[in-house]
Design a protein around this motif. Sequence first.
Motif, PDB file in Angstrom:
ATOM      1  N   LEU A  24     -16.362  11.643  -5.108  1.00 40.31           N
ATOM      2  CA  LEU A  24     -16.295  10.498  -4.199  1.00 40.31           C
ATOM      3  C   LEU A  24     -15.581   9.309  -4.842  1.00 40.31           C
ATOM      4  CD1 LEU A  24     -19.833  10.720  -2.581  1.00 40.31           C
ATOM      5  CD2 LEU A  24     -17.645  11.218  -1.497  1.00 40.31           C
ATOM      6  N   LEU A  25     -15.834   9.051  -6.108  1.00 36.37           N
ATOM      7  CA  LEU A  25     -15.125   7.972  -6.808  1.00 36.37           C
ATOM      8  C   LEU A  25     -13.634   8.270  -6.901  1.00 36.37           C
ATOM      9  CD1 LEU A  25     -17.643   7.112  -9.649  1.00 36.37           C
ATOM     10  CD2 LEU A  25     -17.093   5.743  -7.637  1.00 36.37           C
ATOM     11  N   PHE A  26     -13.305   9.534  -7.104  1.00 36.22           N
ATOM     12  CA  PHE A  26     -11.900   9.956  -7.124  1.00 36.22           C
ATOM     13  C   PHE A  26     -11.227   9.651  -5.785  1.00 36.22           C
ATOM     14  CE2 PHE A  26      -8.778  13.433  -6.472  1.00 36.22           C
ATOM     15  CZ  PHE A  26      -7.891  13.092  -7.476  1.00 36.22           C
ATOM     16  N   LEU A  27     -11.916   9.940  -4.678  1.00 38.61           N
ATOM     17  CA  LEU A  27     -11.373   9.645  -3.350  1.00 38.61           C
ATOM     18  C   LEU A  27     -11.222   8.145  -3.119  1.00 38.61           C
ATOM     19  CD1 LEU A  27     -13.251  12.152  -1.029  1.00 38.61           C
ATOM     20  CD2 LEU A  27     -10.862  12.223  -1.730  1.00 38.61           C
ATOM     21  N   ILE A  28     -12.201   7.368  -3.598  1.00 42.13           N
ATOM     22  CA  ILE A  28     -12.154   5.912  -3.420  1.00 42.13           C
ATOM     23  C   ILE A  28     -10.932   5.317  -4.115  1.00 42.13           C
ATOM     24  CG2 ILE A  28     -13.322   3.758  -4.057  1.00 42.13           C
ATOM     25  CD1 ILE A  28     -15.968   5.339  -3.680  1.00 42.13           C
ATOM     26  N   LEU A  29     -10.579   5.851  -5.266  1.00 39.81           N
ATOM     27  CA  LEU A  29      -9.428   5.339  -6.011  1.00 39.81           C
ATOM     28  C   LEU A  29      -8.112   5.948  -5.554  1.00 39.81           C
ATOM     29  CD1 LEU A  29     -10.975   5.289  -9.588  1.00 39.81           C
ATOM     30  CD2 LEU A  29     -10.621   3.360  -8.041  1.00 39.81           C
ATOM     31  N   LEU A  30      -8.143   7.214  -5.148  1.00 45.00           N
ATOM     32  CA  LEU A  30      -6.905   7.910  -4.815  1.00 45.00           C
ATOM     33  C   LEU A  30      -6.328   7.512  -3.456  1.00 45.00           C
ATOM     34  CD1 LEU A  30      -4.954   9.976  -5.961  1.00 45.00           C
ATOM     35  CD2 LEU A  30      -6.226  11.743  -4.763  1.00 45.00           C
ATOM     36  N   LYS A  31      -7.168   7.253  -2.462  1.00 40.30           N
ATOM     37  CA  LYS A  31      -6.667   6.920  -1.127  1.00 40.30           C
ATOM     38  C   LYS A  31      -5.826   5.637  -1.135  1.00 40.30           C
ATOM     39  CE  LYS A  31      -6.191   7.525   3.265  1.00 40.30           C
ATOM     40  NZ  LYS A  31      -5.279   8.530   3.754  1.00 40.30           N
ATOM     41  N   PRO A  32      -6.285   4.528  -1.726  1.00 35.64           N
ATOM     42  CA  PRO A  32      -5.423   3.335  -1.769  1.00 35.64           C
ATOM     43  C   PRO A  32      -4.169   3.548  -2.614  1.00 35.64           C
ATOM     44  CG  PRO A  32      -7.686   2.720  -2.180  1.00 35.64           C
ATOM     45  CD  PRO A  32      -7.635   4.208  -2.195  1.00 35.64           C
ATOM     46  N   LEU A  33      -4.277   4.321  -3.682  1.00 37.42           N
ATOM     47  CA  LEU A  33      -3.116   4.597  -4.513  1.00 37.42           C
ATOM     48  C   LEU A  33      -2.068   5.402  -3.742  1.00 37.42           C
ATOM     49  CD1 LEU A  33      -1.734   4.460  -7.289  1.00 37.42           C
ATOM     50  CD2 LEU A  33      -2.923   6.592  -7.847  1.00 37.42           C
ATOM     51  N   ALA A  34      -2.509   6.418  -3.027  1.00 35.49           N
ATOM     52  CA  ALA A  34      -1.585   7.228  -2.228  1.00 35.49           C
ATOM     53  C   ALA A  34      -0.921   6.386  -1.136  1.00 35.49           C
ATOM     54  CB  ALA A  34      -2.323   8.411  -1.610  1.00 35.49           C
ATOM     55  N   SER A  35      -1.685   5.505  -0.516  1.00 32.35           N
ATOM     56  CA  SER A  35      -1.111   4.633   0.519  1.00 32.35           C
ATOM     57  C   SER A  35      -0.111   3.648  -0.075  1.00 32.35           C
ATOM     58  CB  SER A  35      -2.213   3.874   1.234  1.00 32.35           C
ATOM     59  OG  SER A  35      -3.064   4.765   1.880  1.00 32.35           O
ATOM     60  N   ALA A  36      -0.432   3.088  -1.237  1.00 32.51           N
ATOM     61  CA  ALA A  36       0.485   2.144  -1.882  1.00 32.51           C
ATOM     62  C   ALA A  36       1.782   2.836  -2.292  1.00 32.51           C
ATOM     63  CB  ALA A  36      -0.176   1.513  -3.097  1.00 32.51           C
ATOM     64  N   LEU A  37       1.681   4.038  -2.811  1.00 31.35           N
ATOM     65  CA  LEU A  37       2.886   4.777  -3.190  1.00 31.35           C
ATOM     66  C   LEU A  37       3.727   5.131  -1.967  1.00 31.35           C
ATOM     67  CD1 LEU A  37       1.479   7.127  -5.967  1.00 31.35           C
ATOM     68  CD2 LEU A  37       3.007   5.168  -6.261  1.00 31.35           C
ATOM     69  N   THR A  38       3.069   5.491  -0.883  1.00 33.49           N
ATOM     70  CA  THR A  38       3.788   5.808   0.356  1.00 33.49           C
ATOM     71  C   THR A  38       4.503   4.582   0.899  1.00 33.49           C
ATOM     72  OG1 THR A  38       2.177   7.514   0.886  1.00 33.49           O
ATOM     73  CG2 THR A  38       3.539   6.710   2.692  1.00 33.49           C
ATOM     74  N   LEU A  39       3.819   3.447   0.943  1.00 31.10           N
ATOM     75  CA  LEU A  39       4.442   2.212   1.427  1.00 31.10           C
ATOM     76  C   LEU A  39       5.564   1.760   0.502  1.00 31.10           C
ATOM     77  CD1 LEU A  39       1.326   0.159   2.569  1.00 31.10           C
ATOM     78  CD2 LEU A  39       3.135   1.071   4.031  1.00 31.10           C
ATOM     79  N   GLY A  40       5.345   1.870  -0.800  1.00 30.84           N
ATOM     80  CA  GLY A  40       6.361   1.469  -1.770  1.00 30.84           C
ATOM     81  C   GLY A  40       7.609   2.324  -1.704  1.00 30.84           C
ATOM     82  N   ALA A  41       7.452   3.578  -1.309  1.00 32.39           N
ATOM     83  CA  ALA A  41       8.596   4.480  -1.194  1.00 32.39           C
ATOM     84  C   ALA A  41       9.307   4.342   0.146  1.00 32.39           C
ATOM     85  CB  ALA A  41       8.142   5.921  -1.385  1.00 32.39           C
ATOM     86  N   GLY A  42       8.786   3.480   1.020  1.00 33.62           N
ATOM     87  CA  GLY A  42       9.432   3.244   2.300  1.00 33.62           C
ATOM     88  C   GLY A  42       8.861   4.065   3.437  1.00 33.62           C
ATOM     89  N   GLY A  43       7.781   4.770   3.212  1.00 33.30           N
ATOM     90  CA  GLY A  43       7.175   5.591   4.254  1.00 33.30           C
ATOM     91  C   GLY A  43       6.213   4.791   5.115  1.00 33.30           C
ATOM     92  N   ASP A  44       5.677   5.470   6.098  1.00 36.60           N
ATOM     93  CA  ASP A  44       4.682   4.863   6.971  1.00 36.60           C
ATOM     94  C   ASP A  44       3.314   5.173   6.404  1.00 36.60           C
ATOM     95  OD1 ASP A  44       6.588   3.952   8.720  1.00 36.60           O
ATOM     96  OD2 ASP A  44       6.573   5.783   9.914  1.00 36.60           O
ATOM     97  N   GLY A  45       2.673   4.172   5.816  1.00 34.53           N
ATOM     98  CA  GLY A  45       1.372   4.399   5.199  1.00 34.53           C
ATOM     99  C   GLY A  45       0.269   3.647   5.884  1.00 34.53           C
ATOM    100  N   GLY A  46       0.558   2.453   6.331  1.00 31.61           N
ATOM    101  CA  GLY A  46      -0.450   1.655   6.996  1.00 31.61           C
ATOM    102  C   GLY A  46      -1.395   0.966   6.043  1.00 31.61           C
TER     103      GLY A  46
END
Length: 142
Positions: A24-46
Motif C-alpha cells: 500500500l505504501l508503494f502504491l501511495i508513492l508510485l501513483k503520484p510519481l507515475a502521474s508526474a512522469l506522464t505529465l512531464g513527458a507531455g501525456g494526459d495524466g491529470g
Amino acid sequence: MYGDSYHSLSEILNHPKSYSFLFLLFLILLKPLASALTLGAGGDGGVFAPSIVAGAFLGLTFALFCNTFFGTSLIYVNFVLVGAAATLSASIYAPLTALFLVCNLAPNGYVLFFPVLLGCWASQNLARRIIPYNVYSYDIKS
C-alpha cells in the motif's frame, strides 16, 4: 498504475486485509510519481484522479495500520474519503471542490461533511505553507 486506478481502489476496499502495508505504501508513492512522469513527458495524466486515488490509499493504509496495531475498529471507507479529499485539496488548493467531489463518491458521503471539511482545510493550509503555488497557479516565465 494504468488508467485512473478506481478499479484497484474498489478491489482493495473489498479485501483490505489481504494487502501488506509495504504494498500500500508503494502504491501511495508510485501513483503520484507515475502521474508526474506522464505529465512531464507531455501525456494526459491529470491531477484529480491520481490525487483522489493516492489519498484514498493513504487513508486506507492509516485505518488498516490503526486497526492492526492499536486494536481500533476504524471504518475503512470513512478514512478513504477523508484521505482522498485531503490529498485533492492539497493538490489543487480548492478545499470546497475536493469536499463536494469526494462526498459524492460514496452513498451518504455527506454524513462525513465536517471531518472531510476539516481534512481539506488542514491539508490545503499545510500545502500552501510548503509550496505557495499549485499545478494550476504556477506561472512559467521563459
